[in-house]
Design a protein around this motif. Structure first.
Motif, PDB file in Angstrom:
ATOM      1  N   UNK A  35       7.912  -0.899  -0.518  1.00  0.00           N
ATOM      2  CA  UNK A  35       8.447  -1.745   0.348  1.00  0.00           C
ATOM      3  C   UNK A  35       7.844  -1.639   1.656  1.00  0.00           C
ATOM      4  N   UNK A  36       6.693  -0.821   1.741  1.00  0.00           N
ATOM      5  CA  UNK A  36       5.988  -0.783   2.908  1.00  0.00           C
ATOM      6  C   UNK A  36       4.792  -1.727   3.198  1.00  0.00           C
ATOM      7  N   UNK A  37       4.574  -2.463   2.299  1.00  0.00           N
ATOM      8  CA  UNK A  37       3.689  -3.478   2.389  1.00  0.00           C
ATOM      9  C   UNK A  37       2.180  -3.092   2.267  1.00  0.00           C
ATOM     10  N   UNK A  38       2.391  -1.806   1.551  1.00  0.00           N
ATOM     11  CA  UNK A  38       0.889  -1.096   1.115  1.00  0.00           C
ATOM     12  C   UNK A  38       1.104  -0.707  -0.206  1.00  0.00           C
ATOM     13  N   UNK A  39      -0.088  -0.368  -0.728  1.00  0.00           N
ATOM     14  CA  UNK A  39       0.046   0.163  -2.460  1.00  0.00           C
ATOM     15  C   UNK A  39      -1.127   1.354  -2.549  1.00  0.00           C
ATOM     16  N   UNK A  40      -0.761   2.286  -3.305  1.00  0.00           N
ATOM     17  CA  UNK A  40      -1.464   3.336  -3.770  1.00  0.00           C
ATOM     18  C   UNK A  40      -2.703   2.621  -4.680  1.00  0.00           C
ATOM     19  N   UNK A  41      -3.971   3.076  -4.691  1.00  0.00           N
ATOM     20  CA  UNK A  41      -5.059   2.507  -5.504  1.00  0.00           C
ATOM     21  C   UNK A  41      -5.744   3.931  -5.908  1.00  0.00           C
ATOM     22  N   UNK A  42      -6.608   3.832  -6.938  1.00  0.00           N
ATOM     23  CA  UNK A  42      -7.490   4.829  -7.386  1.00  0.00           C
ATOM     24  C   UNK A  42      -8.882   4.418  -7.218  1.00  0.00           C
ATOM     25  N   UNK A  43      -9.807   5.402  -6.392  1.00  0.00           N
ATOM     26  CA  UNK A  43     -11.132   5.079  -6.329  1.00  0.00           C
ATOM     27  C   UNK A  43     -11.763   6.101  -7.089  1.00  0.00           C
ATOM     28  N   UNK A  44     -12.654   5.602  -8.118  1.00  0.00           N
ATOM     29  CA  UNK A  44     -13.094   6.608  -9.022  1.00  0.00           C
ATOM     30  C   UNK A  44     -14.602   6.801  -9.063  1.00  0.00           C
ATOM     31  N   UNK A  45     -15.092   8.146  -9.217  1.00  0.00           N
ATOM     32  CA  UNK A  45     -16.587   8.150  -9.466  1.00  0.00           C
ATOM     33  C   UNK A  45     -17.027   8.936 -10.461  1.00  0.00           C
ATOM     34  N   UNK A  46     -18.008   8.944 -11.075  1.00  0.00           N
ATOM     35  CA  UNK A  46     -18.640   9.579 -12.369  1.00  0.00           C
ATOM     36  C   UNK A  46     -18.797  10.943 -11.834  1.00  0.00           C
TER      37      UNK A  46
END
Length: 137
Positions: free
Chosen positions: A118-129
């Motif tokens: 509901x915040x108009x935002x979302x979590x996402x994953x940034x990954x690195x090897x």
């Protein structure tokens, strides 16, 4: 809330490992602190299944039931709040065992199951090897 560090590393939770596998950006910490005030203690689960694919899902702590099919990837000491667990399905861990994950926040709506929707935002994953991770589970 007070200023957050640029990156907050989780405590190591996999036996035999010597470096954190997951971190939060300052933006993620700030949003989590806001959500904590509204929902109480929180947790993450990273599945890789349906809905938002491999987006990290944030739930009130204990609302998502974990089991032997899940691995506790890290434990955050969320400033001014408390402990926040980051879980991943064991199957997903098999694919991501050589990566470091950073939880970030972007504009847009994610899944309706995650508390930030509901915040108009979302979590996402940034990954690195990362070289040198030896899967401990």
């Amino acid at each position: 809330m007070n200023a957050s560090p640029q990156i907050l590393a989780a405590a190591i939770t996999i036996p035999g490992e010597s470096s954190s596998r997951v971190a939060l950006t300052a933006s993620a910490v700030e949003l989590l602190q806001k959500l904590w005030l509204r929902h109480g203690p929180l947790m993450f689960h990273q599945s890789g299944g349906c809905c938002d694919g491999s987006s990290p899902m944030c739930y009130p702590a204990g609302e998502f039931i974990t089991a032997e099919a899940d691995i506790l990837l890290g434990l955050f000491a969320l400033p001014e709040c408390g402990p926040l667990e980051f879980w991943m399905s064991r199957e997903q861990f098999n694919y991501w065992s050589h990566t470091h994950l950073t939880v970030d926040v972007v504009a847009g709506r994610g899944s309706g199951f995650s508390v930030e929707a509901p915040e108009g935002k979302r979590f996402l994953i940034r990954s690195r090897l990362v070289d040198g991770f030896v899967p401990g589970a």
